[in-house]
Design an enzyme around this catalytic site. Structure first.
Site, short mmCIF file in Angstrom:
data_model
loop_
_atom_site.label_atom_id
_atom_site.label_comp_id
_atom_site.label_asym_id
_atom_site.label_seq_id
_atom_site.Cartn_x
_atom_site.Cartn_y
_atom_site.Cartn_z
N GLU A 72 1.05 -1.09 -0.44
CA GLU A 72 0.13 0.14 -0.37
C GLU A 72 0.50 1.29 0.02
O GLU A 72 0.15 2.26 0.73
CB GLU A 72 -1.10 -0.05 1.06
CG GLU A 72 -2.11 -0.94 1.27
CD GLU A 72 -3.33 -0.94 1.88
OE1 GLU A 72 -3.13 -0.73 3.47
OE2 GLU A 72 -3.88 -1.88 2.15
N GLU B 27 -5.50 -8.15 -1.30
CA GLU B 27 -6.05 -8.52 0.36
C GLU B 27 -7.75 -7.71 -0.02
O GLU B 27 -7.96 -7.27 -0.76
CB GLU B 27 -5.89 -7.34 0.56
CG GLU B 27 -4.19 -7.54 1.17
CD GLU B 27 -4.02 -6.46 2.06
OE1 GLU B 27 -4.63 -5.38 3.25
OE2 GLU B 27 -2.45 -6.02 2.58
C1 BG6 Z 1 -4.46 -3.14 5.06
C2 BG6 Z 1 -3.09 -3.65 5.12
O1 BG6 Z 1 -4.48 -1.42 4.49
O2 BG6 Z 1 -5.26 -3.84 5.34
C3 BG6 Z 1 -3.00 -4.87 6.05
O3 BG6 Z 1 -2.28 -3.84 4.71
C4 BG6 Z 1 -3.88 -4.71 6.86
O4 BG6 Z 1 -1.95 -4.18 7.10
C5 BG6 Z 1 -5.45 -4.63 7.01
O5 BG6 Z 1 -5.05 -5.30 8.11
C6 BG6 Z 1 -6.95 -4.32 7.11
O6 BG6 Z 1 -6.63 -3.29 7.66
P1 BG6 Z 1 -6.66 -3.56 8.97
O7 BG6 Z 1 -6.71 -2.53 9.68
O8 BG6 Z 1 -8.32 -3.75 9.99
O9 BG6 Z 1 -6.00 -4.39 9.99
#
Ligand code: BG6
Length: 483
Positions: free
Chosen positions: A175, A381
């Site tokens: 990111e 993701e």
């Molecule tokens: C993304 C990141 O923004 O979102 C991850 O690359 C992160 O590292 C994921 O864990 C989910 O966000 P969060 O804050 O719910 O863990």
């Protein structure tokens, strides 16, 4: 369903959120190791010195350092074709500017890759995922210092060479566009905060000088990424090296032209700026005006433009959790999000953490990106952070997660039918891990439950949720059975 036969189904994690073992076998402290636990309502804190009685979730996380064989076996049982993970830079270079790597760290990842190979799981390695050596933060102010490019390249050279026959897919920075926001200063760029205190995600005021340092540091990352792509291809021409962008689909809140232009700006700034530099090899036309608005004067070395052009990525990867609306009306209600504070969309529901659920936004985003770049795309993701509860029968019935994933997979299918060259999907947090934004364990994403709570208590035992068997079936049928 239209998923190609070789479609890469799998899951994703990040070392600082799951590995633990923060100071063992020669590992140095990462920037993430200096962030305390937090919750949805009370932000994580940054501390310069590790306080003895304070809880830092990355220090132990879910101890994948000690459980990796068990965890990979479970991934294999689900039929993973690919596993996205990150290397903890500080296991390889504990301070960051050493000449020689820490052999125990090198050996650790070799064992992981060999374990994955045993099950025919392709690794997808993020080289830096929200962590870098804290030593580089202390000594150089992180990416603000151009010399960090060489330290990063030294690290890349080590891992590219050591694992050249074990890893094919790489991502240079997780990111990278987080650093367009002030909170990315520490999380993404390792710039030393002025003082100990809460890590505010939104609303932090920044001086013109601070913005200058941040954009300059981001430029250094772009140069480093391009050089890493070139270096990687020299070491192994078969490497596929990608960028990784936090994908934020922005819709105009209304057909008022003001809102339409606002949404276009958001798409450009949040998504296309970094994507254009990494995929097209140059800053886009709108960058100049953006820098002027921030009062930023970027310092470029004479060779930088050429370097960016020579280091274009092989594929585009992104995270996708939500969409948001853009409007110039300040009275409208705002929605929560990882990187995007949009206006709430009345047509969408949100997760327990306020992130708006929008499967069609994924199709929209995939089409926007593929139309712009025309290179293979991977969703690396996507998932639902939820408060899972163990039922009376001792199991976790996470049908809400299954619903979320099913609807997103359906939209990926639509996008492929639209003509998008989508090559893989790694669901985020395939095993429960520490939340990056809040530091909680309670915000769970996994197919695999880990017995650990927000304060660090628990047996660390692993348990399959209902979604585990569901995803196994999805992979087994190549996305044809989503029931
Ligand atoms: C993304 C990141 O923004 O979102 C991850 O690359 C992160 O590292 C994921 O864990 C989910 O966000 P969060 O804050 O719910 O863990």
């Amino acid at each position: 369903m239209s998923f190609p036969k070789e479609f890469l189904w799998g899951g994703a994690t990040a070392a600082n959120q799951c590995e633990g073992g923060w100071n063992v076998d020669g590992k140095g402290a990462s920037t993430s190791d200096h962030l305390t636990g937090g919750t949805h309502t009370s932000p994580r804190r940054f501390t310069k010195v590790i306080e003895p009685n304070t809880y830092y979730p990355s220090h132990e996380a879910v101890d994948m350092y000690g459980h990796y064989k068990e965890d990979i076996k479970l991934f294999a049982e689900m039929g993973f074709k690919i596993y996205r993970m990150s290397i903890n830079w500080t296991r390889i270079y504990p301070i960051g500017d050493e000449a020689e790597p820490n052999q125990k760290g090198v050996q650790y990842y070799r064992e992981i890759f060999e374990e994955l190979k045993k099950y025919n799981i392709e690794p997808l390695v993020t080289i830096s995922h929200y962590e870098m050596p804290y030593g580089l933060t202390e000594k150089y102010n992180g990416w603000a210092d151009r010399r960090v490019i060489d330290f990063y390249l030294n690290y890349c050279k080590t891992i590219f060479t050591e694992y050249k026959d074990l890893v094919k897919y790489w991502l240079t920075f997780n990111e990278i566009n987080i650093s367009l926001h002030s909170f990315g200063g520490y999380m993404g760029l390792g710039i030393m905060p002025k003082e100990d205190g809460p890590m505010m995600l939104f609303g932090k005021k920044e001086t013109r000088e601070e913005a200058n340092i941040r954009f300059q540091a981001l430029h250094h990352q772009f140069v480093a990424s391009a050089k890493a792509v070139k270096l990687g291809h020299e070491i192994n021409p078969n490497f596929m090296i990608g960028c990784m962008i936090a994908g934020s689909a922005a819709y105009p809140y209304s057909c008022n032209p003001n809102d339409v232009i606002e949404a276009q700006h958001r798409m450009q700034q949040a998504n296309f700026l970094c994507g254009d530099v990494q995929v097209r090899g140059a800053y886009p036309h709108f960058a100049k005006r953006l820098f002027e608005e921030y009062g930023v004067e970027l310092k470029m070395e004479p060779t930088d433009e050429q370097t960016l052009l020579e280091g274009k990525v092989d594929f585009y990867s992104f995270s996708y959790y939500m969409s948001g609306c853009a409007s110039t009306d300040p009275e409208l209600t705002k929605s929560a999000g990882n990187m995007m504070m949009g206006v709430s969309n009345p047509y969408l529901k949100a997760s327990d953490w306020g992130w708006q659920i929008d499967p069609q936004g994924l199709r929209y985003y995939l089409n926007e990106i593929y139309g712009r770049y025309q290179i293979p795309v991977m969703v690396v993701e996507n998932g639902l952070g939820a408060n899972d509860v163990i039922a009376e029968d001792g199991k976790i019935h996470d049908d809400y997660r299954i619903d979320y994933l099913r609807e997103h997979i359906k939209q990926m299918d639509e996008a492929i039918k639209d003509g998008v060259d989508l090559i893989g999907y790694t669901m985020w947090g395939c095993i429960d891990l520490v939340s990056a934004s809040t530091g909680e364990m309670k915000k769970r994403y996994g197919f695999i439950y880990v017995d650990k709570d927000n304060d660090g208590n628990g047996t660390m035992n692993r348990m399959k949720k209902d979604s585990f068997d569901w995803y196994k079936k999805v992979i087994d049928t190549n996305g044809n059975n989503l029931d």
